[in-house]
Write a protein that holds these residues in place. Sequence first.
Motif, short mmCIF file in Angstrom:
data_model
loop_
_atom_site.label_atom_id
_atom_site.label_comp_id
_atom_site.label_asym_id
_atom_site.label_seq_id
_atom_site.Cartn_x
_atom_site.Cartn_y
_atom_site.Cartn_z
N TYR A 65 31.39 -4.00 -27.23
CA TYR A 65 32.05 -4.03 -28.55
C TYR A 65 31.23 -4.77 -29.60
N SER B 213 26.42 -0.73 -24.58
CA SER B 213 26.96 0.61 -24.36
C SER B 213 26.91 1.42 -25.64
N ARG C 265 27.61 9.08 -22.41
CA ARG C 265 27.63 7.94 -21.46
C ARG C 265 26.26 7.29 -21.26
N SER D 17 28.83 4.09 -25.64
CA SER D 17 30.07 4.86 -25.48
C SER D 17 31.02 4.69 -26.65
N LYS D 18 31.09 3.49 -27.22
CA LYS D 18 32.10 3.22 -28.25
C LYS D 18 31.62 3.61 -29.64
N SER E 237 27.28 1.49 -19.44
CA SER E 237 27.04 0.11 -19.00
C SER E 237 27.72 -0.15 -17.66
N ASP F 261 28.66 -8.66 -20.76
CA ASP F 261 29.07 -7.25 -20.94
C ASP F 261 29.58 -7.10 -22.37
N ASN G 67 37.88 -6.84 -23.77
CA ASN G 67 38.86 -5.93 -23.19
C ASN G 67 39.40 -6.64 -21.95
C1 LIG Z 1 34.44 -4.42 -21.26
C2 LIG Z 1 33.94 -3.07 -20.92
N1 LIG Z 1 32.80 -2.95 -20.21
C3 LIG Z 1 32.30 -1.74 -19.88
C4 LIG Z 1 32.93 -0.57 -20.26
C5 LIG Z 1 32.33 0.73 -19.84
O1 LIG Z 1 31.40 1.15 -20.78
P1 LIG Z 1 30.48 2.46 -20.53
O2 LIG Z 1 31.22 3.63 -21.08
O3 LIG Z 1 29.21 2.17 -21.25
O4 LIG Z 1 30.26 2.58 -19.05
C6 LIG Z 1 34.13 -0.64 -20.98
C7 LIG Z 1 34.84 0.59 -21.38
O5 LIG Z 1 35.92 0.61 -21.87
C8 LIG Z 1 34.63 -1.92 -21.33
O6 LIG Z 1 35.77 -2.06 -22.04
#
Ligand SMILES: Cc1ncc(COP(=O)(O)O)c(C=O)c1O
Length: 320
Positions: A248, A280, A290, A282-283, A138, A245, A217
């Motif tokens: 989570y 995302s 990615r 990713s989590k 993202s 964004d 975050n």
């Molecule tokens: C609030 C926030 N946005 C975006 C990202 C990045 O996500 P991605 O791995 O999809 O680029 C993170 C990663 O920790 C995040 O905490």
Amino acid sequence: MTKISEPNGTFHHQDGSNITRLPDEFYTDFLSDIAKNRRPSPIRSLFPLEKTPGVISLLAGKPNSSTFPFTSLSFSVVSPTSSDEMTLTIDGAELQLGLQYSSTEGIEPLLDWLYGLQEVNHGRKRGEGWRISVGCGSQDLIYKAINAMVNPGDTVLVESPAYAGVIPMFASLHCNQIEVQTDAHGICSSSLCTTLEQWPAGKPKPKVLYTVPYGCNPTGMTATTDRRKEVLQLAREHNFIILEDDPYFYLYYGKAPRYPSYFQLELEEPEVGRVLRFDSLSKILSAGIRIGFTTGPDMLLKAIDQHTATVEPPGALADP
Ligand SMILES: Cc1ncc(COP(=O)(O)O)c(C=O)c1O
């Protein structure tokens, strides 16, 4: 549920509800100079010609998929809800498609799956003025969205404390970052309201608000539904786009229903099209793979896609 699209972008549903989307012209004022001046990739513009029967395409330097050394990929996976392991195999035409250059927004089967995911989780119907594009996480797409919308020196609204990853993006464009307070209920709509109501006359108002609504975050706070609705109302009154964004969103373990996203809540607004959402994988899947995707108004996604098509090799979606 059937629907008819009117020229003004209104969609009628069988259940009697109507959804109106903001017209394409609305976004002209939201695009940065760089986005307005970017020309479509000459290679990608010719892609439709490849479908002409009998054409042997030498476009885009596509290798012949039959020469790829991979014939099959197998993955052993466990479900988060059980310890049973299963094997997923991808081969044949599906594998060849995945290994080949693809369209800028992503490969079709993945996009189809993501459209279904957004429909289920946010109650939005495909074909009603929004689209999806896949990116290298993202963060990649947030960077491209900011470049597509913000000119050097512009003022932007950023919730505070902000995710550290976006601060350098705004800083590199020498943006004036206006902090919007947050508390235990997420973003403070009252702080946002005060900032916007006291905005100096003659100074251009911010075009974007950046916020992380779920498990923010770094604060960990989640914005309540009321706060989100108030922010959406302010977006309409003061004319800005919400950059939602939400990496989570899927890490919610509460028993009560999850708060609806901005992307869902804007269905209650007179018109949709003020939310650009970032998801995302990713989590929940892998940060190394990615994969992220953005969902929102066609005109903004087009600007993001043109950025992807000009700066990256076609189809390069999974660069860790
Ligand atoms: C609030 C926030 N946005 C975006 C990202 C990045 O996500 P991605 O791995 O999809 O680029 C993170 C990663 O920790 C995040 O905490």
